[in-house]
Scaffold this motif. Sequence first.
Motif, PDB file in Angstrom:
ATOM      1  N   ARG A 105       8.859 -10.065   0.730  1.00 57.13           N
ATOM      2  CA  ARG A 105       8.228 -10.543   2.187  1.00 57.13           C
ATOM      3  C   ARG A 105       7.333 -11.712   1.960  1.00 57.13           C
ATOM      4  O   ARG A 105       6.962 -12.252   2.700  1.00 57.13           O
ATOM      5  CB  ARG A 105       7.546  -9.121   2.515  1.00 57.13           C
ATOM      6  N   ASN A 106       6.545 -11.703   0.708  1.00 61.04           N
ATOM      7  CA  ASN A 106       5.568 -12.772   0.389  1.00 61.04           C
ATOM      8  C   ASN A 106       5.795 -13.101  -1.019  1.00 61.04           C
ATOM      9  O   ASN A 106       5.179 -12.735  -1.843  1.00 61.04           O
ATOM     10  CB  ASN A 106       3.987 -12.302   0.678  1.00 61.04           C
ATOM     11  N   MET A 150       0.908  -1.250  -0.083  1.00 66.86           N
ATOM     12  CA  MET A 150      -0.034  -0.107   0.061  1.00 66.86           C
ATOM     13  C   MET A 150       0.933   1.429  -0.017  1.00 66.86           C
ATOM     14  O   MET A 150       0.508   2.276  -0.727  1.00 66.86           O
ATOM     15  CB  MET A 150      -0.919   0.076   1.047  1.00 66.86           C
ATOM     16  N   ARG A 151       2.072   1.281   0.648  1.00 64.14           N
ATOM     17  CA  ARG A 151       2.852   2.389   0.418  1.00 64.14           C
ATOM     18  C   ARG A 151       3.457   2.503  -0.744  1.00 64.14           C
ATOM     19  O   ARG A 151       3.636   3.662  -1.348  1.00 64.14           O
ATOM     20  CB  ARG A 151       4.081   1.935   1.585  1.00 64.14           C
ATOM     21  N   GLY A 152       3.571   1.327  -1.602  1.00 61.83           N
ATOM     22  CA  GLY A 152       3.805   1.668  -2.974  1.00 61.83           C
ATOM     23  C   GLY A 152       2.680   2.172  -3.768  1.00 61.83           C
ATOM     24  O   GLY A 152       3.047   3.027  -4.692  1.00 61.83           O
ATOM     25  N   VAL A 177       7.988   0.983  -7.366  1.00 63.20           N
ATOM     26  CA  VAL A 177       8.628  -0.340  -7.668  1.00 63.20           C
ATOM     27  C   VAL A 177       9.476  -0.796  -6.629  1.00 63.20           C
ATOM     28  O   VAL A 177       9.442  -2.097  -6.316  1.00 63.20           O
ATOM     29  CB  VAL A 177       9.474  -0.024  -9.042  1.00 63.20           C
ATOM     30  N   ALA A 178      10.264   0.057  -5.885  1.00 62.41           N
ATOM     31  CA  ALA A 178      10.953  -0.567  -4.813  1.00 62.41           C
ATOM     32  C   ALA A 178      10.061  -1.280  -3.826  1.00 62.41           C
ATOM     33  O   ALA A 178      10.572  -2.469  -3.280  1.00 62.41           O
ATOM     34  CB  ALA A 178      11.635   0.544  -4.085  1.00 62.41           C
ATOM     35  N   ASP A 179       8.878  -0.544  -3.331  1.00 61.05           N
ATOM     36  CA  ASP A 179       8.100  -1.269  -2.411  1.00 61.05           C
ATOM     37  C   ASP A 179       7.379  -2.392  -3.038  1.00 61.05           C
ATOM     38  O   ASP A 179       7.239  -3.599  -2.398  1.00 61.05           O
ATOM     39  CB  ASP A 179       6.867  -0.277  -2.129  1.00 61.05           C
TER      40      ASP A 179
END
Length: 265
Positions: free
Chosen positions: A181-182, A157-159, A172-174
């Motif tokens: 992470r998943n 969601m930050r992305g 893209v980094a997020d």
Amino acid sequence: MVCGSIGRVFGLLCSVTIAATAVAHADEASNDRVIAEKTEIIVADPTNAVAYELRGEAWYMKRDKDRAFEDCSAAIRIDPNFGRAYNCRGRAYSAKGDRDRALADYNEAIRLDPGYGPSYTSRAQEYFNRRDFDLAIAGFTEAIERNPKQAYFATVMRGEAYAAKGDTDHAVADYTEAMQRNPAAAWPYELRSAVHFDKGEIDEALDDCNSAVRLEPGSAGGHYCRAVVLLKKDDPDGAIREFDGKRSFLRTYAVERGDGMRCPP
């Protein structure tokens, strides 16, 4: 078939809807079991605020916002200092579209119980819903630190908040971090595909759609993603194949997204 709003719409306009839908359908049997168990407790002890809060959360997961609101409000009446109940009611307010009351409840939840991580994620998501993307980015960053169990969702969601601001590098980094992470989740690939699509990087967009389908072949998201990219590549036959056999599912998905896609009857 006419497809409209097919660029950034992959992410910003529907990300919360997709997330809520995924959560709501995650485990219906578990939600029903919680509701039955907590109802028994409430019948035996109508002053049990925890039972009301947990039943309210289960109703929310089943997308019954009215019953969720009733139970979460009951928990607050019983115990006005029960921070988690404010987070519970805030989510119900948000589902009802009452953004101001939702945010007020999240703030109260954090004030009363600053160690409860989910309230930070809820508040950040409400900032996103209100299109206050700077506060959303700060909120999701705090949520990642406070709420490790939901760090994957908060990172995605930050992305999306970065993408809404036009900061595609951070977006893209997020998304890439969320993949780490998943590794089994398709969602970050669908969203990263949208960035590639908007930048005209069509082959890269298709690669991410293919990864989404490989990870979750039964999910509509990856097929929808791939169909739109194939249309862009002037491959209508390939796009039709994506919809063939999944037409009803994909039509429901498009309606939930609200992005202007029209599927044939």
